[in-house]
Design a protein around this motif. Structure first.
Motif, PDB file in Angstrom:
ATOM      1  N   TRP A  41    -108.845  -3.477  17.901  1.00  0.00           N
ATOM      2  CA  TRP A  41    -107.523  -2.862  18.079  1.00  0.00           C
ATOM      3  C   TRP A  41    -106.641  -3.733  18.976  1.00  0.00           C
ATOM      4  O   TRP A  41    -105.456  -3.941  18.688  1.00  0.00           O
ATOM      5  CB  TRP A  41    -107.690  -1.468  18.665  1.00  0.00           C
ATOM      6  N   LYS A  42    -107.222  -4.280  20.040  1.00  0.00           N
ATOM      7  CA  LYS A  42    -106.456  -5.165  20.920  1.00  0.00           C
ATOM      8  C   LYS A  42    -105.995  -6.406  20.177  1.00  0.00           C
ATOM      9  O   LYS A  42    -104.856  -6.867  20.350  1.00  0.00           O
ATOM     10  CB  LYS A  42    -107.309  -5.548  22.137  1.00  0.00           C
ATOM     11  N   GLU A  43    -106.864  -6.956  19.336  1.00  0.00           N
ATOM     12  CA  GLU A  43    -106.520  -8.154  18.570  1.00  0.00           C
ATOM     13  C   GLU A  43    -105.362  -7.873  17.608  1.00  0.00           C
ATOM     14  O   GLU A  43    -104.440  -8.682  17.474  1.00  0.00           O
ATOM     15  CB  GLU A  43    -107.739  -8.644  17.799  1.00  0.00           C
ATOM     16  N   CYS A  45    -103.052  -5.570  17.926  1.00  0.00           N
ATOM     17  CA  CYS A  45    -101.820  -5.347  18.690  1.00  0.00           C
ATOM     18  C   CYS A  45    -101.296  -6.648  19.279  1.00  0.00           C
ATOM     19  O   CYS A  45    -100.076  -6.872  19.325  1.00  0.00           O
ATOM     20  CB  CYS A  45    -102.075  -4.322  19.791  1.00  0.00           C
ATOM     21  N   THR A  46    -102.190  -7.510  19.736  1.00  0.00           N
ATOM     22  CA  THR A  46    -101.773  -8.816  20.249  1.00  0.00           C
ATOM     23  C   THR A  46    -101.091  -9.632  19.161  1.00  0.00           C
ATOM     24  O   THR A  46    -100.126 -10.367  19.408  1.00  0.00           O
ATOM     25  CB  THR A  46    -102.985  -9.586  20.798  1.00  0.00           C
ATOM     26  N   ASP A 106     -97.245  -2.137  21.274  1.00  0.00           N
ATOM     27  CA  ASP A 106     -98.219  -3.039  21.905  1.00  0.00           C
ATOM     28  C   ASP A 106     -99.604  -2.429  22.051  1.00  0.00           C
ATOM     29  O   ASP A 106    -100.517  -3.053  22.594  1.00  0.00           O
ATOM     30  CB  ASP A 106     -97.709  -3.522  23.270  1.00  0.00           C
ATOM     31  N   THR A 108    -100.634   0.126  23.857  1.00  0.00           N
ATOM     32  CA  THR A 108    -100.949   0.872  25.070  1.00  0.00           C
ATOM     33  C   THR A 108    -100.823   2.372  24.836  1.00  0.00           C
ATOM     34  O   THR A 108    -101.341   3.175  25.620  1.00  0.00           O
ATOM     35  CB  THR A 108    -100.035   0.453  26.233  1.00  0.00           C
TER      36      THR A 108
END
Length: 347
Positions: A41-43, A45-46, A106, A108
């Motif tokens: 998920w972080k990847e 969004c990044t 993003d 968050t």
């Protein structure tokens, strides 16, 4: 109609395919269990993929969700985009857009939707009461889109006083939860039932696109298995029964895909698409169930192994079948819509 992806949509789909292909592996999915793959998920969004949906539209989101479905990646992409980014961008006030959209872009913030609530939530002087038995990705959500018995739409903070989230296990590992509201103060999104109908149509289209990817992934695994597994000295894929079953699954998958594309394209072109969204949902439910059953069946005894990757497609396909709605109910709703002569985004 022209469903050819724009340059931006094609680039986003290609990037999504690469990220999901690299990171949503069988080993990572096993490790995630029933939770979200936070690293994946972080990847995403990044890379800016959730935020890109505002520019590439619902058709672009359907393309991204196809790639997610192929790998059954455990991330709240569909719910955050359709119940968060697109809903707030289309129906939110200027203040709501300024406050909520940056976090949804993003990663968050994570949004989900208690859709449809089926009359389980009532609003009394701006306070919400009621229970929604299960909401997808609720355990990850910071914001929940809730519709009440009058089809008004409310934004509720998951951590607000009066909100209770109880862990719920569903067929697919979607970090689902039971939502209970006891006097929760929500903020309205849009005015009247129009916002509810629009969000529901968009969500049906998006989840049909996700189902198209799940089915495509299941079928691809079945093709690979039957092409390499031999019986009586020849590949299983040379048997007529296998070929016919796979061909039927392929045609069903294409029907889900094209109906989802049509509904999404019409929405992006600001055309009426309520009937098309219901059509895509019906195909996603009815045909999707057939395809994932076929995918597991074509694996023979291997398909009975609960640890085999194809079983995950089966679980997702059945969960999407349930989430999109019973085929008979969808047809009934579609018939009422057509009979009323109203197809302009209401349902």
């Amino acid at each position: 109609m022209d469903f050819t992806p724009s340059e931006e949509q094609a680039a986003a789909q290609g990037l999504a395919a690469r990220i999901f292909g690299d990171l949503s592996t069988h080993e990572r999915l096993v490790a995630a269990g029933t939770g979200t793959d936070a690293g994946l998920w972080k990847e995403l969004c990044t890379a800016g993929l959730p935020g890109a949906v505002e520019d590439i539209g619902l058709l672009g989101l359907v393309l991204l969700l196809e790639e997610q479905g192929r790998t059954t990646a455990q991330v709240p992409l569909a719910v955050t985009c359709v119940y968060g980014l697109l809903a707030v961008a289309e129906h939110g006030t200027a203040e709501q857009r300024e406050r909520l959209l940056p976090g949804l872009r993003d990663g968050t913030a994570v949004a989900t939707g208690a859709f449809p609530a089926r009359g389980g939530v009532k609003a009394v002087e701006g306070a919400l009461y009621g229970v929604v038995p299960w909401v997808p990705w609720l355990r990850d959500a910071t914001h929940v889109l809730v519709t009440d018995a009058e089809r008004e739409v409310w934004i509720v903070e998951a951590a607000a006083p009066g909100v209770t989230v109880v862990h719920v296990e569903t067929t697919a590992p979607w970090s689902a939860g039971r939502l209970a509201l006891d006097g929760v103060r929500g903020e309205p999104l849009g005015t009247g039932p129009g916002a509810c109908a629009a969000v529901l149509a968009a969500s049906r289209t998006a989840f049909a696109g996700l189902q198209a990817g799940v089915c495509a992934g299941s079928l691809a695994r079945a093709v690979q298995h039957t092409s390499t597994r031999e019986q009586f000295g020849r590949p299983l894929s040379t048997n007529q029964g296998v070929l016919l079953r796979a061909a039927d699954a392929h045609m069903d998958t294409e029907a889900i895909r094209v109906t989802a594309y049509e509904a999404a394209w019409r929405r992006d072109q600001q055309l009426d698409y309520a009937a098309q969204a219901l059509t895509a949902a019906w195909w996603g439910s009815e045909a999707g169930r057939r395809v994932v059953h076929a995918g597991q069946h074509l694996h023979g005894g291997t398909g009975a192994d609960l640890d085999h990757p194809v079983h995950r497609h089966f679980l997702w396909g059945r969960q999407l079948d349930a989430y999109l709605g019973c085929g008979a109910e969808l047809l009934e709703e579609l018939g009422r819509l057509i009979g009323s002569g109203r197809t302009e985004g209401t349902s």
